[in-house]
Scaffold this active site. Structure first.
Site, PDB file in Angstrom:
ATOM      1  N   LYS A 168      88.796  66.850  18.064  1.00 45.38           N
ATOM      2  CA  LYS A 168      90.192  66.397  18.044  1.00 45.38           C
ATOM      3  C   LYS A 168      90.249  64.896  17.773  1.00 45.38           C
ATOM      4  O   LYS A 168      89.295  64.180  18.080  1.00 45.38           O
ATOM      5  CB  LYS A 168      90.823  66.636  19.423  1.00 45.38           C
ATOM      6  CG  LYS A 168      91.176  68.070  19.730  1.00 45.38           C
ATOM      7  CD  LYS A 168      91.852  68.156  21.099  1.00 45.38           C
ATOM      8  CE  LYS A 168      92.180  69.596  21.466  1.00 45.38           C
ATOM      9  NZ  LYS A 168      93.142  70.237  20.554  1.00 45.38           N
ATOM     10  N   ARG A 181      91.752  81.231  22.445  1.00 49.38           N
ATOM     11  CA  ARG A 181      91.859  82.666  22.113  1.00 49.38           C
ATOM     12  C   ARG A 181      90.502  83.362  22.259  1.00 49.38           C
ATOM     13  O   ARG A 181      90.443  84.565  22.540  1.00 49.38           O
ATOM     14  CB  ARG A 181      92.442  82.817  20.698  1.00 49.38           C
ATOM     15  CG  ARG A 181      91.596  82.214  19.606  1.00 49.38           C
ATOM     16  CD  ARG A 181      92.409  81.896  18.360  1.00 49.38           C
ATOM     17  NE  ARG A 181      93.291  80.742  18.554  1.00 49.38           N
ATOM     18  CZ  ARG A 181      94.105  80.251  17.636  1.00 49.38           C
ATOM     19  NH1 ARG A 181      94.166  80.810  16.442  1.00 49.38           N
ATOM     20  NH2 ARG A 181      94.861  79.201  17.899  1.00 49.38           N
TER      21      ARG A 181
HETATM   22  N1  BES Z   1      94.458  73.311  23.864  1.00 45.08           N
HETATM   23  C1  BES Z   1      94.865  73.258  22.501  1.00 45.08           C
HETATM   24  C2  BES Z   1      96.365  73.416  22.313  1.00 45.08           C
HETATM   25  C3  BES Z   1      97.253  72.336  22.892  1.00 45.08           C
HETATM   26  C4  BES Z   1      97.558  71.222  22.121  1.00 45.08           C
HETATM   27  C5  BES Z   1      97.802  72.467  24.132  1.00 45.08           C
HETATM   28  C6  BES Z   1      98.390  70.253  22.644  1.00 45.08           C
HETATM   29  C7  BES Z   1      98.635  71.492  24.647  1.00 45.08           C
HETATM   30  C8  BES Z   1      98.931  70.383  23.886  1.00 45.08           C
HETATM   31  C9  BES Z   1      94.188  74.376  21.702  1.00 45.08           C
HETATM   32  O1  BES Z   1      92.916  74.714  22.113  1.00 45.08           O
HETATM   33  C10 BES Z   1      94.090  73.910  20.294  1.00 45.08           C
HETATM   34  O2  BES Z   1      93.357  72.996  20.050  1.00 45.08           O
HETATM   35  N2  BES Z   1      94.845  74.558  19.415  1.00 45.08           N
HETATM   36  C11 BES Z   1      94.839  74.212  18.041  1.00 45.08           C
HETATM   37  C12 BES Z   1      94.556  75.474  17.262  1.00 45.08           C
HETATM   38  C13 BES Z   1      94.254  75.225  15.831  1.00 45.08           C
HETATM   39  C14 BES Z   1      92.946  74.485  15.694  1.00 45.08           C
HETATM   40  C15 BES Z   1      94.186  76.556  15.115  1.00 45.08           C
HETATM   41  C16 BES Z   1      96.206  73.664  17.683  1.00 45.08           C
HETATM   42  O3  BES Z   1      97.209  74.200  18.159  1.00 45.08           O
HETATM   43  O4  BES Z   1      96.258  72.654  16.976  1.00 45.08           O
HETATM   44 MN    MN Z   2      91.408  73.533  21.203  1.00 39.44          MN
END
Ligand code: BES
Ligand code: MN
Ligand code: ZN
Length: 503
Positions: A281, A355
């Protein structure tokens, strides 16, 4: 933090540090409504009415005006709390008012006497419950790691008196609210814990400790060897990049008597820190990813609340816990994993890890006999973009289950709005190599394709996925009874309400 005791005493008759009086709009023309408030106003020789007429007291939602008294009442202070438009007062308004009272008394603490208003369009037990929830949830402080002088710490309300004549329904509602608010705050504590303190192992220790509190609640924690034996290739892969190994944390609630054949399966995403893994990230706000176990926290204290309320419904909670880190042994984009149900997954993005751990967690909950599944997760950033920090979005394969979740969300304050699960969304996760892929390269439909992915692992029977990325962990105060950033305890009240409706 321990449970705030509740007492009931006639309006203004209890010894207390403060008396909270709800004030609704319009206040012009002396609009102090409700028998209790009018009695108090008389004893104060009309000071509340005078403040209303001068415009100092407006009755706005969340307003709090503190008055210091001179022996006119049993309490040395009155806190007049605004609840908004009289005919529109709902539980949310009273929770917000309760929280405003707690904030106004943050340098006082002690005992708070709460007046109800029989002229409001909300039954008295619901008024009491909402005010109590607001006081306890609103009084929460996330600064447990501050080393400041203890005398300067915010003071908590330690005892609540409901100013009314005693009535079993009122007492039960207030007691239940105190219990749920305390469990909500415990879930917030977990989400606020820094990731150097909370990891899959220590989360398991917290779960075991919770199980020890309740006679009919047991806990079992599975480690890497057991996960491998069960074939949980998805959860294992996510956990592999970290020295803090993954865990499957399982709690079972087996009440002595049940009134239904339902076995409620609760599954919580418990990523104790989400760096994104190899698909790292960006750095900004990454610290908030300590809250990526908020679904697990809500699930844990949700089943704890069910046990504490001694509800006659069996339940099993599964926390799929891992730390998503890059590292020499981390899983990678391109990897193909095999989940416990035998399906294969091509990894597109290691940041779509939630997931994966949930796939194995839901399978395990079904194996434990869950007839109905409720899964909670901070799953997609796009759900937070869509609904902000107030509502979670949920997906389900069953109309009756949907109605129950919607009703429980509305009643509990853990709000949720339904999203669609159309089969044509499945193409987003079609893979050339495996049964499915864990993400898509298109910038479209991220929350629903995640739900379609999860559906592949939900087994038979009603299932719902609640994406609580928005309301699970706040960047800032929401302007209601959640007055501070961080964990919200989302899910605890939803689960308790849903389970109560199954009995
Ligand atoms: N934990 C994150 C989602 C999230 C982001 C929760 C911001 C709360 C605040 C999740 O694991 C994630 O990184 N999701 C990605 C998925 C994508 C890579 C397909 C997302 O939503 O950007
Ligand atoms: Mn994630
Ligand atoms: Zn995540």
């Amino acid at each position: 933090m321990s449970r705030v005791p509740i007492e009931i005493a006639l309006p203004g008759q209890a010894q207390a540090d403060a008396l909270a009086v709800p004030i609704s709009r319009p206040v012009s023309g002396g609009g102090v409504t409700g028998d209790g408030a009018r009695i108090v106003d008389e004893k104060l020789r009309g000071r509340l009415t005078a403040l209303a007429e001068s415009g100092e007291l407006r009755g706005d939602r969340g307003e709090a005006v503190l008055l210091h008294l001179d022996g006119e009442l049993q309490a040395p202070r009155v806190v007049a709390v605004g609840v908004g438009e009289h005919d529109e007062v709902d539980a949310d308004a009273l929770r917000t008012a309760g929280a405003a009272a707690a904030a106004a008394l943050a340098r006082v603490g002690g005992t708070l006497d709460l007046l109800l208003d029989d002229s409001l369009p909300l039954p008295l037990p619901e008024q009491a419950a909402a005010l109590v929830e607001g006081v306890i949830i609103g009084g929460y402080s996330p600064g447990a790691w501050k080393t400041e002088d203890p005398a300067k710490r915010p003071r908590q309300i330690e005892r609540i008196v409901i100013g009314h004549f005693d009535d079993q329904k009122l007492r039960d509602a207030a007691e239940r609210a105190s219990l749920l608010a305390e469990r909500t705050n415990r879930a917030r504590d977990l989400a606020n814990m820094p990731p150097n303190e909370l990891n899959p192992h220590t989360l398991g220790e917290h779960a075991k400790e919770l199980a020890r509190e309740h006679e009919h609640l047991t806990c079992e924690v599975l480690g890497t060897r057991e996960l491998d034996e069960l074939g949980m290739g998805a959860l294992s892969a996510v956990g592999r990049g970290s020295r803090n190994e993954p865990r499957l944390i399982v709690l079972r609630y087996e009440p002595p008597e049940t009134t239904t054949g339902v076995v409620l399966g609760l599954v919580g995403k418990s990523i104790t820190f989400d760096t994104g893994g190899i698909s790292l990230k960006p750095g900004a706000k990454m610290e908030d990813m300590k809250g990526d176990m908020a679904g697990g926290a809500g699930t844990l204290h949700g089943i704890g609340a069910i046990a504490a309320l001694q509800l006659p419904v069996r339940a099993v909670a599964v926390l799929a816990a891992a730390e998503n880190m890059p590292g020499g042994d981390a899983f990678r984009p391109g990897d193909i994993l095999r989940a416990a149900n035998g399906k294969t997954i091509e990894i597109i993005n290691t940041d779509a890890e939630g997931r994966l751990v949930l796939a194995d967690g839901m399978w395990y909950a079904r194996r434990e006999g869950a007839t109905h599944l409720l899964e909670l997760s901070t799953l997609t950033g796009a759900m937070e973009l869509a609904l902000g920090d107030l509502y979670a979005g949920y997906f389900t394969n069953d109309e009756d289950w949907s109605d129950r979740i919607r009703a429980a969300a509305d009643r509990s304050g853990d709000l949720a709005w339904r999203f669609p699960l159309h089969d044509r969304y499945r193409r987003y996760i079609d893979s050339a190599y495996a049964d499915m892929k864990n993400g898509s390269t298109l910038r479209q439909g991220s929350p629903v394709l995640a739900a379609k992915f999860l559906e592949e692992f939900a087994g038979d029977g009603p299932w719902a996925h609640v994406d609580m990325a928005g309301p699970g962990f706040l960047e800032r105060s929401r302007g209601d009874y959640l007055r501070v950033p961080g964990g919200t305890g989302y899910g605890v009240r939803l689960i308790a309400e849903l389970a109560s409706g199954l009995t």
